[in-house]
Design a protein around this motif. Structure first.
Motif, PDB file in Angstrom:
ATOM      1  N   ALA A   1       8.641  -2.032  -1.897  1.00 48.76           N
ATOM      2  CA  ALA A   1       8.041  -0.702  -1.879  1.00 48.76           C
ATOM      3  C   ALA A   1       7.596  -0.637  -3.145  1.00 48.76           C
TER       4      ALA A   1
ATOM      5  N   ASP B   1       5.248   2.460  -3.410  1.00 40.28           N
ATOM      6  CA  ASP B   1       5.348   3.957  -3.274  1.00 40.28           C
ATOM      7  C   ASP B   1       5.432   4.196  -1.886  1.00 40.28           C
ATOM      8  N   PRO B   2       5.300   5.412  -1.371  1.00 47.44           N
ATOM      9  CA  PRO B   2       5.411   5.508   0.135  1.00 47.44           C
ATOM     10  C   PRO B   2       4.588   4.757   0.904  1.00 47.44           C
ATOM     11  N   VAL B   3       3.298   4.452   0.688  1.00 45.48           N
ATOM     12  CA  VAL B   3       2.476   3.538   1.406  1.00 45.48           C
ATOM     13  C   VAL B   3       2.202   2.116   0.992  1.00 45.48           C
ATOM     14  N   ARG B   4       2.466   1.743  -0.108  1.00 40.75           N
ATOM     15  CA  ARG B   4       2.082   0.447  -0.596  1.00 40.75           C
ATOM     16  C   ARG B   4       3.343  -0.507  -0.916  1.00 40.75           C
ATOM     17  N   TYR B   5       3.145  -1.835  -0.569  1.00 42.02           N
ATOM     18  CA  TYR B   5       4.446  -2.459  -1.136  1.00 42.02           C
ATOM     19  C   TYR B   5       3.657  -4.031  -1.435  1.00 42.02           C
ATOM     20  N   LEU B   6       4.602  -4.752  -2.127  1.00 47.68           N
ATOM     21  CA  LEU B   6       4.323  -6.153  -2.564  1.00 47.68           C
ATOM     22  C   LEU B   6       4.942  -7.017  -1.524  1.00 47.68           C
TER      23      LEU B   6
ATOM     24  N   ALA C   1       8.252   7.677  -6.037  1.00 48.11           N
ATOM     25  CA  ALA C   1       8.595   8.950  -5.035  1.00 48.11           C
ATOM     26  C   ALA C   1       6.978   9.434  -4.412  1.00 48.11           C
ATOM     27  N   ARG C   2       6.100   9.513  -5.380  1.00 43.22           N
ATOM     28  CA  ARG C   2       4.745  10.064  -4.903  1.00 43.22           C
ATOM     29  C   ARG C   2       3.914   9.006  -4.831  1.00 43.22           C
ATOM     30  N   LYS C   3       2.828   8.982  -4.222  1.00 46.52           N
ATOM     31  CA  LYS C   3       1.768   8.209  -3.717  1.00 46.52           C
ATOM     32  C   LYS C   3       0.919   7.871  -5.073  1.00 46.52           C
ATOM     33  N   LEU C   4       0.600   6.621  -5.508  1.00 44.51           N
ATOM     34  CA  LEU C   4      -0.089   6.443  -6.624  1.00 44.51           C
ATOM     35  C   LEU C   4      -1.561   7.051  -6.301  1.00 44.51           C
ATOM     36  N   LYS C   5      -2.039   7.721  -7.320  1.00 47.55           N
ATOM     37  CA  LYS C   5      -3.509   8.320  -7.078  1.00 47.55           C
ATOM     38  C   LYS C   5      -4.534   7.508  -8.077  1.00 47.55           C
TER      39      LYS C   5
ATOM     40  N   LEU D   1       1.222  -2.524 -12.888  1.00 42.31           N
ATOM     41  CA  LEU D   1       2.478  -2.723 -12.190  1.00 42.31           C
ATOM     42  C   LEU D   1       3.436  -3.447 -12.912  1.00 42.31           C
TER      43      LEU D   1
END
Lengths: 226, 226
Positions: free
Chosen positions: A31, A33-38, A115-119, A127
């Motif tokens: 993970a 952030d809450p929506v992205r992962y490697l 914890a927060r989504k990257l903006k 990264l």
């Protein structure tokens, strides 16, 4: 001879009865952030086929699988994990075992999750990758090391040199090396092209299905544990 | 009245007949090297349900889907893509259309892919992210802009402010905002919690299945295009 044949028909040969095998399969997802992962590309087909072949040969099998779109193989205890660190914990928790086949495409790195989504801010974020535990090397040097520790190497070039070096560096017994570079359709496909690397040298297997690779590997494991 | 009822039974209502809808769905995968990629979490269930609901309402639907484990919806032309740049090209190639529902969880960034697999060298590598094309903003400002451009916003906090600002920034007509943060089980689940944001304000929908969200959105689209 007739009695042997009848006996074979009544009780199928289970040469790995009484043995415990740990098999890892699939990718890991790390993970960001809450929506992205490697992630690593891996369908899990090869690892799942090996787990099933070992179970059919009589072994008690614990399959530790990353996120895949495959059903759990019949006759196998399957544990589902997401990240490399979860997979590492599950492998250690499954010890002791006589056989370990580490087939999963484990991510070498994770990112400290946010914890927060990257903006999008106009500046592209960077990264920084943090190394994951080396599950194969860890199990190969564990006090409860299985008798036979088998790793995989997915290589895009100079396959044999890298894989042979990996066998020694990780401290495992065998490496199954396969070619996954451009032009290869091994990733996600039905077939695999394997070079089995042992202390004795390299054994080039012809191109065959992942089910056939699983059967051939199981035969080699049965021989080695005799 | 009787004749109307018979006519309804013989020809099901197809209020979107003659309209073309472009729907995007699923995640995008951005290759890092031959075995690794950066991805967004998205099952594709919401976008696929919307494509099917629009087709059932009579629209000609082009569904542009990232990698998902779902079957192509019946009655829909599905184009499969992997990266955000491929999705962008496919959306532009599908124009003109009257309706665009951009439901895919498009990666905001990609990494310049490496031909060789990254190796562990003791030093953790750094990935520099490069911004992807903004498909929603691009289609909202395209010379062939569809009459109705609808985006999605997956937010972990201060949902309404962010989503309302996104509607204006992107130049789209509506935003369907949903909450995906910790404790929410929207990602990959069957249900969704939507706030529909239009120029007129925010309309909070009760929690409902993704199929119900698709039906409700389709009704709103039919109203808007009357």
């Amino acid at each position: 001879v007739i009695l042997d044949a009848i006996s074979d028909m009544l009780t199928p040969r289970r040469p790995l009865a009484g043995r415990h095998a740990i098999v890892t399969s699939g990718p890991t997802h790390e993970a960001i952030d809450p929506v992205r992962y490697l992630a690593n590309r891996s369908s899990g087909r090869q690892g799942h086929a090996i787990a099933q072949a070992l179970a059919e040969a009589g072994a008690r099998v614990t399959l530790i699988s990353g996120p895949v779109a495959l059903p759990d193989p019949p006759g196998v205890t399957t544990r589902h994990v997401v990240s490399a660190r979860e997979m590492h914990d599950a492998v250690r928790a499954a010890l002791p075992a006589e056989i370990a086949v580490m087939c999963a495409a484990v991510a070498d790195w994770h990112v400290e999750p946010q914890a927060r989504k990257l903006k999008k801010t106009g500046v592209a974020p960077t990264l920084t990758l943090v190394e994951n535990p080396d599950i194969l090397a860890d199990i190969a040097h564990h006090p409860a090391r299985p008798e036979l520790v088998i790793g995989f190497a997915a290589e895009t070039e100079t396959l044999l040199d890298h894989a042979a070096a990996k066998r020694i560096r990780k401290g495992c017994d065998w490496i199954l090396a396969n070619h996954v570079g451009a032009g290869s359709d091994v990733m996600g496909g039905n077939d695999n092209e394997i070079v089995l690397i042992t202390q004795a040298g390299a054994d080039v297997w012809p191109r065959m299905s992942k089910t056939e690779v699983a059967a051939r590997l199981t035969s080699r494991i049965i021989e080695a544990l005799k």
